[in-house]
Write a protein that holds these residues in place. Structure first.
Motif, PDB file in Angstrom:
ATOM      1  N   SER A 158       0.857  -1.190   0.000  1.00 51.67           N
ATOM      2  CA  SER A 158       0.000   0.000   0.000  1.00 51.67           C
ATOM      3  C   SER A 158       0.892   1.238   0.000  1.00 51.67           C
ATOM      4  O   SER A 158       2.108   1.129   0.165  1.00 51.67           O
ATOM      5  N   ALA A 159       0.256   2.395  -0.101  1.00 50.59           N
ATOM      6  CA  ALA A 159       0.970   3.655   0.066  1.00 50.59           C
ATOM      7  C   ALA A 159       1.327   3.831   1.545  1.00 50.59           C
ATOM      8  O   ALA A 159       0.700   3.226   2.416  1.00 50.59           O
ATOM      9  N   MET A 160       2.327   4.659   1.832  1.00 52.58           N
ATOM     10  CA  MET A 160       2.652   4.978   3.231  1.00 52.58           C
ATOM     11  C   MET A 160       1.399   5.551   3.900  1.00 52.58           C
ATOM     12  O   MET A 160       0.651   6.304   3.258  1.00 52.58           O
ATOM     13  N   GLU A 178      -0.819   8.839   3.133  1.00 52.84           N
ATOM     14  CA  GLU A 178      -0.465   9.356   1.801  1.00 52.84           C
ATOM     15  C   GLU A 178      -1.692   9.388   0.876  1.00 52.84           C
ATOM     16  O   GLU A 178      -1.936  10.389   0.189  1.00 52.84           O
ATOM     17  N   THR A 179      -2.477   8.312   0.863  1.00 53.36           N
ATOM     18  CA  THR A 179      -3.644   8.287  -0.036  1.00 53.36           C
ATOM     19  C   THR A 179      -4.652   9.351   0.386  1.00 53.36           C
ATOM     20  O   THR A 179      -5.201  10.062  -0.458  1.00 53.36           O
ATOM     21  N   ASN A 180      -4.858   9.508   1.698  1.00 53.88           N
ATOM     22  CA  ASN A 180      -5.780  10.554   2.173  1.00 53.88           C
ATOM     23  C   ASN A 180      -5.316  11.931   1.726  1.00 53.88           C
ATOM     24  O   ASN A 180      -6.130  12.779   1.338  1.00 53.88           O
ATOM     25  N   GLY A 208       0.831   6.905  -4.674  1.00 49.67           N
ATOM     26  CA  GLY A 208       1.348   6.528  -3.347  1.00 49.67           C
ATOM     27  C   GLY A 208       1.969   5.142  -3.373  1.00 49.67           C
ATOM     28  O   GLY A 208       3.047   4.905  -2.794  1.00 49.67           O
ATOM     29  N   GLU A 209       1.326   4.224  -4.058  1.00 44.83           N
ATOM     30  CA  GLU A 209       1.817   2.841  -4.123  1.00 44.83           C
ATOM     31  C   GLU A 209       3.061   2.725  -5.002  1.00 44.83           C
ATOM     32  O   GLU A 209       3.894   1.849  -4.801  1.00 44.83           O
ATOM     33  N   GLN A 210       3.181   3.610  -5.986  1.00 39.85           N
ATOM     34  CA  GLN A 210       4.372   3.576  -6.845  1.00 39.85           C
ATOM     35  C   GLN A 210       5.621   3.840  -6.003  1.00 39.85           C
ATOM     36  O   GLN A 210       6.647   3.183  -6.150  1.00 39.85           O
ATOM     37  N   GLY A 253     -10.740   1.147  -5.392  1.00 38.24           N
ATOM     38  CA  GLY A 253     -11.537   1.514  -4.217  1.00 38.24           C
ATOM     39  C   GLY A 253     -10.661   1.488  -2.981  1.00 38.24           C
ATOM     40  O   GLY A 253      -9.659   0.757  -2.933  1.00 38.24           O
ATOM     41  N   ARG A 254     -11.032   2.284  -1.953  1.00 42.95           N
ATOM     42  CA  ARG A 254     -10.206   2.394  -0.756  1.00 42.95           C
ATOM     43  C   ARG A 254      -9.992   1.018  -0.128  1.00 42.95           C
ATOM     44  O   ARG A 254     -10.901   0.195  -0.084  1.00 42.95           O
ATOM     45  N   GLY A 255      -8.789   0.796   0.336  1.00 44.24           N
ATOM     46  CA  GLY A 255      -8.452  -0.506   0.905  1.00 44.24           C
ATOM     47  C   GLY A 255      -8.176  -1.561  -0.148  1.00 44.24           C
ATOM     48  O   GLY A 255      -8.042  -2.755   0.156  1.00 44.24           O
ATOM     49  N   GLY A 256      -8.049  -1.135  -1.411  1.00 46.02           N
ATOM     50  CA  GLY A 256      -7.993  -2.089  -2.532  1.00 46.02           C
ATOM     51  C   GLY A 256      -6.735  -2.923  -2.643  1.00 46.02           C
ATOM     52  O   GLY A 256      -6.707  -3.895  -3.404  1.00 46.02           O
ATOM     53  N   SER A 257      -5.684  -2.597  -1.893  1.00 46.26           N
ATOM     54  CA  SER A 257      -4.476  -3.429  -1.983  1.00 46.26           C
ATOM     55  C   SER A 257      -4.731  -4.848  -1.496  1.00 46.26           C
ATOM     56  O   SER A 257      -4.056  -5.787  -1.944  1.00 46.26           O
ATOM     57  N   ASP A 258      -5.682  -5.008  -0.582  1.00 44.87           N
ATOM     58  CA  ASP A 258      -6.030  -6.370  -0.140  1.00 44.87           C
ATOM     59  C   ASP A 258      -6.499  -7.184  -1.341  1.00 44.87           C
ATOM     60  O   ASP A 258      -6.138  -8.353  -1.515  1.00 44.87           O
ATOM     61  N   THR A 259      -7.324  -6.537  -2.178  1.00 41.82           N
ATOM     62  CA  THR A 259      -7.867  -7.230  -3.342  1.00 41.82           C
ATOM     63  C   THR A 259      -6.767  -7.501  -4.373  1.00 41.82           C
ATOM     64  O   THR A 259      -6.735  -8.573  -4.988  1.00 41.82           O
TER      65      THR A 259
HETATM   66  N1  ASP Z   1      -3.628   3.149  -0.251  1.00 39.53           N
HETATM   67  C1  ASP Z   1      -4.997   2.763  -0.582  1.00 39.53           C
HETATM   68  C2  ASP Z   1      -5.953   3.306   0.477  1.00 39.53           C
HETATM   69  O1  ASP Z   1      -5.529   3.956   1.411  1.00 39.53           O
HETATM   70  C3  ASP Z   1      -5.162   1.295  -0.763  1.00 39.53           C
HETATM   71  C4  ASP Z   1      -4.894   0.433   0.465  1.00 39.53           C
HETATM   72  O2  ASP Z   1      -4.306   0.911   1.445  1.00 39.53           O
HETATM   73  O3  ASP Z   1      -5.253  -0.753   0.433  1.00 39.53           O
HETATM   74  O4  ASP Z   1      -7.135   3.124   0.360  1.00 39.53           O
END
Ligand code: ASP
Ligand code: ADP
Ligand code: MG
Length: 415
Positions: free
Chosen positions: A41-43, A46-48, A78-80, A154-160
């Motif tokens: 994920s991003a630090m 960072e995404t916010n 952020g993820e890059q 979508g937010r939290g998408g790194s899990d997916t």
């Molecule tokens: N960085 C993204 C977020 O904050 C994705 C993730 O953390 O899974 O939603």
């Protein structure tokens, strides 16, 4: 030798020190002879921050149409950064590694920018690189849409991203590292009695996630369930390297059925709308749902009650907090067509839910829930149920109180 996908969330890669620590965890798996793909994920924060930039410019005016394609181009950055940093940290430990962005894999998605769904992952490039002995450090949350633009999941998408990669790579394990050491009976940050579960069924986790437990993105659980891929949720924070085994999210088994209620979730992302003095006749609710779906807004809980006026009803329903302004605008402009006299809204509400597969076969669960809330004088605005969950909408002020009361009422501290 096994093939492993390891995913690290924002807090786990919050700064260079944490990234070095993550590199150590990855290096340990490589030293054990495993092939590893890491999703980052991003630090944290960072995404916010990036979303904040977009929102600020967006608020300038409603002119010019949709901006979700550019939102994706911005928030995916952020993820890059973290994928490149982790690849460097691994190389400096003598571990062969390279970073991968969504388009380089490619991880293809549909065109629903900002909430895109993964359509296909071609694993050949990753496969070849991993077989060559490289750790693949993949930027989570992002892909490439059908028209070649950057998309996000979508937010939290790194899990997916992690679960989808594990499926595409036929991985033996998918380990989701986060800032808590597993799935708890409720959010351990708001109820200290919360207890870690050794195992939880896909179905229960799916409900908990969709009802607000942000520890896993709902789609990641759905994908794991459909592909029968168990996910392990564990902490990246243990310093001594002997972290506990976390929680296994897997298919239901006999031991799980003993629990009537497995968890309590809450979501503060809700807003409530009440339409006053609607025509009490067939077709009215259908019209309202039509107005909402034309505006691309998902309606969640719904309750209809009688109005004091003759032949009239009041209708209360919930939408996502971010959708509230759009929903009110759409309803105001459809006022004549739908036929109602007034409109009220409240975004200071929380949905609190209990979830458990044992609810299918036990009675008295609703009674215990409503008694526990009543004892604390917590008023319930709207109720929704399914086979394995009961949700109530309450004033946000009572969120913690309600979560703790329900946790105690179902004795989850003994889970
Ligand atoms: N960085 C993204 C977020 O904050 C994705 C993730 O953390 O899974 O939603
Ligand atoms: P990451 O950045 O690693 O993806 P998230 O913040 O998305 O982490 O998810 C982890 C957080 O989920 C925890 O810090 C915790 O506050 C929250 N959470 C909510 N419900 C639960 C639950 N039932 N069990 C564990 N954590 C939960
Ligand atoms: Mg997360």
């Amino acid at each position: 030798m096994a093939r492993i996908v390891m995913k690290f969330g924002g807090t786990s890669v919050a700064n260079l020190e944490r990234i070095r620590h993550v590199a150590g965890l990855v290096a340990a798996e490589v030293a054990d002879g495993h092939q590893v793909a890491v999703v980052v994920s991003a630090m944290s924060g960072e995404t916010n921050k990036l979303v904040g930039f977009v929102d600020e410019l967006d608020a300038d005016s409603a002119n010019g149409g949709a901006i979700e394609d550019e939102y994706d181009a911005i928030v995916a950055t952020g993820e890059q950064v973290t994928s490149g940093l982790l690849a460097i940290a691994l190389r400096r430990r003598g571990v062969k590694a390279r970073s991968w962005l969504g388009w380089q894999i490619p991880l293809k998605t549909d065109m629903a920018h900002s909430v895109a769904r993964i359509e296909d992952i071609t694993p050949d490039n990753l496969d070849a690189s991993m077989t060559d002995g490289n750790v693949a450090v993949v930027a989570g949350f992002q892909g490439i849409s059908e028209d070649g633009r950057i998309s996000t999941l979508g937010r939290g998408g790194s899990d997916t991203s992690a679960v989808a990669l594990a499926v595409a790579l036929s991985a033996d394990r998918c380990d989701i590292y986060t800032d808590v050491d597993g799935i708890y009976t409720t959010d351990p940050r708001i109820a200290e009695q919360a207890k870690r579960l050794d195992r939880i069924s896909f179905e229960e986790m799916l409900e908990l996630a969709s009802l607000g437990a942000k520890v896993l993105q709902t789609r990641s659980v759905e994908l794991a369930m459909n592909n029968n891929l168990p996910i392990r949720v564990l902490t990246s924070m243990a310093e001594d390297g002997v972290a506990n085994p976390g929680t296994l999210v897997c298919h239901e088994d006999d031991t799980m059925d003993e629990r009537v209620v497995s968890g309590v979730a809450y979501s503060r992302d809700e807003a409530q709308i009440t339409l006053l003095r609607l025509a009490d006749k067939p077709g009215t609710v259908a019209k309202i749902c039509g107005v909402m779906s034309d505006a691309n807004i998902i309606v969640d809980m719904i309750v209809q009650g009688r109005s004091r006026a003759e032949n009239a009803a009041n209708l209360t329903f919930t939408v996502g907090k971010r959708d509230l302004p759009k929903a009110l605008e759409a309803l105001e402009s459809a006022k004549g067509k739908v036929g109602f006299e007034g409109i009220k809204s409240d975004s200071n509400v929380t949905k609190v839910s209990i979830v458990g597969i044992g609810m299918r076969s036990h009675t008295g669960v609703a009674q215990t829930m409503f008694e526990a809330l009543a004892e604390r004088n917590i008023n319930v605005e709207v109720i929704a149920t399914s086979e394995i969950k009961i949700s109530v909408l309450i004033d946000s002020e009572y969120t913690e109180l309600a979560v703790r009361a329900l946790h105690n009422a179902f004795e989850l501290q003994n889970a």
